[in-house]
Design a protein around this motif. Structure first.
Motif, short mmCIF file in Angstrom:
data_model
loop_
_atom_site.label_atom_id
_atom_site.label_comp_id
_atom_site.label_asym_id
_atom_site.label_seq_id
_atom_site.Cartn_x
_atom_site.Cartn_y
_atom_site.Cartn_z
N GLU A 43 -1.52 -4.81 -2.30
CA GLU A 43 -1.66 -4.93 -3.74
C GLU A 43 -1.28 -3.63 -4.43
OE1 GLU A 43 -5.66 -7.56 -4.29
OE2 GLU A 43 -5.84 -5.77 -3.08
N SER A 44 -1.10 -3.71 -5.76
CA SER A 44 -0.86 -2.49 -6.55
C SER A 44 -2.01 -1.53 -6.32
CB SER A 44 -0.82 -2.81 -8.04
OG SER A 44 0.15 -3.72 -8.29
N GLY A 45 -1.70 -0.27 -6.17
CA GLY A 45 -2.74 0.74 -6.02
C GLY A 45 -3.22 0.92 -4.59
N CYS A 46 -2.57 0.25 -3.61
CA CYS A 46 -3.03 0.39 -2.22
C CYS A 46 -2.46 1.65 -1.57
CB CYS A 46 -2.68 -0.84 -1.39
SG CYS A 46 -0.93 -0.98 -1.03
N GLY A 47 -1.53 2.33 -2.25
CA GLY A 47 -0.99 3.58 -1.71
C GLY A 47 0.38 3.44 -1.08
N LYS A 48 0.97 2.24 -1.17
CA LYS A 48 2.25 2.03 -0.46
C LYS A 48 3.40 2.85 -1.07
CE LYS A 48 2.95 -2.50 -2.72
NZ LYS A 48 2.00 -2.28 -3.82
N SER A 49 3.45 2.95 -2.40
CA SER A 49 4.52 3.75 -3.02
C SER A 49 4.29 5.23 -2.76
CB SER A 49 4.58 3.51 -4.53
OG SER A 49 4.95 2.19 -4.77
N THR A 50 3.03 5.66 -2.79
CA THR A 50 2.73 7.06 -2.48
C THR A 50 3.16 7.37 -1.05
OG1 THR A 50 0.84 6.97 -3.97
CG2 THR A 50 0.86 8.78 -2.40
N ILE A 206 9.03 -1.54 0.60
CA ILE A 206 7.68 -1.62 0.02
C ILE A 206 7.61 -2.77 -0.97
CG2 ILE A 206 6.07 -0.38 -1.49
CD1 ILE A 206 7.37 2.24 -0.36
N THR A 207 6.61 -3.61 -0.85
CA THR A 207 6.48 -4.73 -1.79
C THR A 207 5.04 -5.24 -1.82
OG1 THR A 207 7.31 -6.93 -2.36
CG2 THR A 207 7.19 -6.43 -0.04
N HIS A 208 4.71 -5.97 -2.90
CA HIS A 208 3.41 -6.63 -2.93
C HIS A 208 3.59 -8.09 -2.50
CE1 HIS A 208 5.27 -7.63 -6.78
NE2 HIS A 208 4.58 -8.75 -6.70
N ASN A 209 4.84 -8.50 -2.24
CA ASN A 209 5.15 -9.91 -2.04
C ASN A 209 5.54 -10.18 -0.57
OD1 ASN A 209 6.28 -12.45 -2.05
ND2 ASN A 209 7.25 -12.19 -4.04
N LEU A 210 4.62 -10.81 0.15
CA LEU A 210 4.87 -11.06 1.59
C LEU A 210 6.07 -11.96 1.82
CD1 LEU A 210 1.46 -11.50 3.41
CD2 LEU A 210 3.42 -10.26 4.27
N SER A 211 6.33 -12.92 0.91
CA SER A 211 7.44 -13.83 1.17
C SER A 211 8.78 -13.09 1.03
CB SER A 211 7.39 -15.05 0.26
OG SER A 211 7.25 -14.67 -1.06
N VAL A 212 8.83 -12.05 0.20
CA VAL A 212 10.06 -11.25 0.08
C VAL A 212 10.29 -10.44 1.34
CG1 VAL A 212 11.04 -9.24 -1.12
CG2 VAL A 212 10.12 -11.12 -2.45
N LEU A 225 -6.06 -0.21 0.23
CA LEU A 225 -6.70 1.02 -0.25
C LEU A 225 -6.46 2.23 0.66
CD1 LEU A 225 -10.14 0.01 -1.83
CD2 LEU A 225 -8.07 0.76 -2.96
N GLY A 226 -5.20 2.51 0.89
CA GLY A 226 -4.83 3.72 1.62
C GLY A 226 -4.81 3.58 3.13
N ASN A 227 -5.34 2.47 3.67
CA ASN A 227 -5.37 2.27 5.13
C ASN A 227 -4.39 1.18 5.55
OD1 ASN A 227 -8.98 2.39 5.02
ND2 ASN A 227 -7.56 4.07 5.37
N MET A 228 -3.88 1.29 6.77
CA MET A 228 -3.10 0.19 7.35
C MET A 228 -4.10 -0.72 8.04
SD MET A 228 0.29 -0.38 7.84
CE MET A 228 1.31 0.99 8.32
#
Ligand code: SF4
Length: 321
Positions: A43-50, A206-212, A225-228
């Motif tokens: 989700e947005s804010g989970c740290g993936k872009s960072t 990086i995406t929030h969309n699993l189907s993509v 939230l920052g963890n895998m």
């Protein structure tokens, strides 16, 4: 093939905020093989872009190590970093805001070439720009247009051409199709996959969309939230997924057959704060399976079957394995 990128020793990126330390990326480890794609979903804010920016060293890591083609790039000086950056590029989410609106398509694409002086004269530069435009399917007549004169799909093609200008080996693609219409999304994804085959590129997508991410990724890592929280080969994740958060994400993917049963898992409860996070599993406040131990101890990402890693204390009990 060998490893292109390796993130180890629990990569972390914390930000100081007035309320405390924000744990944007908190203990991530993975490898990406050359020529492959690792999808990072959350989700947005989970740290993936960072995470993507830290790997490219656009942000300094707080802890952990980053290796690129076997070389430790965690603490390299700025001149060595400039050389490495030539091989590591980024495609951004919003092609409009990531492109300078005051310069033409041709100037945008040639900017990195100017910075790195990889063409000897203007004739060679002009040839390189038209080659790049051809590669990404942009008509040559658009060379002197400005980004605002073009639609989202064409603007993203400019972003891709610019990312390819220095012949990189590795590209972090940060939500590259999220702001595009669905029909254009498919075109851009197909273009990126063709370019990967042709140029042997390695992607972190990086995406929030699993189907993509399903279509483009060899492996997928799910972040919360920052963890895998789960990581495995892409096909495996869609066949067998074990973490309660991954199950909820997958249940949200729309089905083509509207008569097919759809057991959407709606997440309830508060998202915990990434600022000075409490001990325990970060997903616990929203997890229907949470037990007291989940609120006390953070689960480790463990291999529960070959190549399949999950961070959940109750993975066996929840999945009957
Ligand atoms: Fe849920 Fe506990 Fe597993 Fe976290 S560790 S996902 S709270 S069951």
């Amino acid at each position: 093939m060998g490893t292109m990128v390796e993130v180890r020793r629990d990569l972390k990126k914390y930000f100081k905020t007035p309320k405390g330390l924000l744990h944007a990326v908190d203990g991530i480890n993975f490898e990406i093989e050359k020529g492959k794609t690792l999808g990072i979903v959350g989700e947005s804010g989970c740290g993936k872009s960072t995470l993507g920016r830290v790997i490219l060293r656009l942000l300094e890591p707080t802890d952990g190590e980053i290796f690129f083609e076997g070389n430790d790039i965690t603490d390299i000086d700025s001149s060595t970093l400039k050389k490495v950056r030539k091989d590591m590029q980024m495609i951004f989410q919003d092609p409009f805001s990531s492109l300078n609106p005051r310069i033409t398509v041709s100037e945008i694409i040639s900017e990195p070439i100017h910075i790195y002086r990889t063409c000897k004269d203007s004739k060679e530069l002009g040839k390189k720009v038209t080659e790049l435009m051809d590669t990404v399917g942009l008509a040559r007549r658009l060379q002197n247009t400005y980004p605002h004169e073009l639609d989202g799909g064409r603007r993203q093609r400019i972003g891709i051409a610019r990312a390819l200008a220095l012949n990189p080996k590795f590209i972090v693609c940060d939500e590259p199709v999220s702001s595009l219409d669905v029909s254009i999304q498919a075109q851009i994804l197909n273009l990126m996959m063709d370019l990967q085959d042709e140029k042997k590129l390695t992607y972190m997508f990086i995406t929030h969309n699993l189907s993509v991410v399903k279509h483009i990724s060899d492996d997928i890592g799910v972040m919360y939230l920052g963890n895998m929280v789960e990581k495995c080969p892409s096909d495996m994740l869609f066949e067998r997924n074990y973490h309660p958060y991954t199950k909820a994400l997958l249940s949200a993917i729309p089905k083509v057959n509207i008569d097919a049963p759809r057991n959407r898992i709606l997440l309830k409860g508060e998202i915990s704060s990434p600022i000075n996070p409490k001990p325990g599993c970060r997903f616990a406040p929203r997890c229907i399976y949470a037990k007291p131990e989940c609120f006390n101890n953070q689960p480790e990402l463990l291999e529960i079957e070959q190549e399949h890693f999950v961070a959940c204390h109750l993975v066996g009990e929840i999945n009957n394995i």
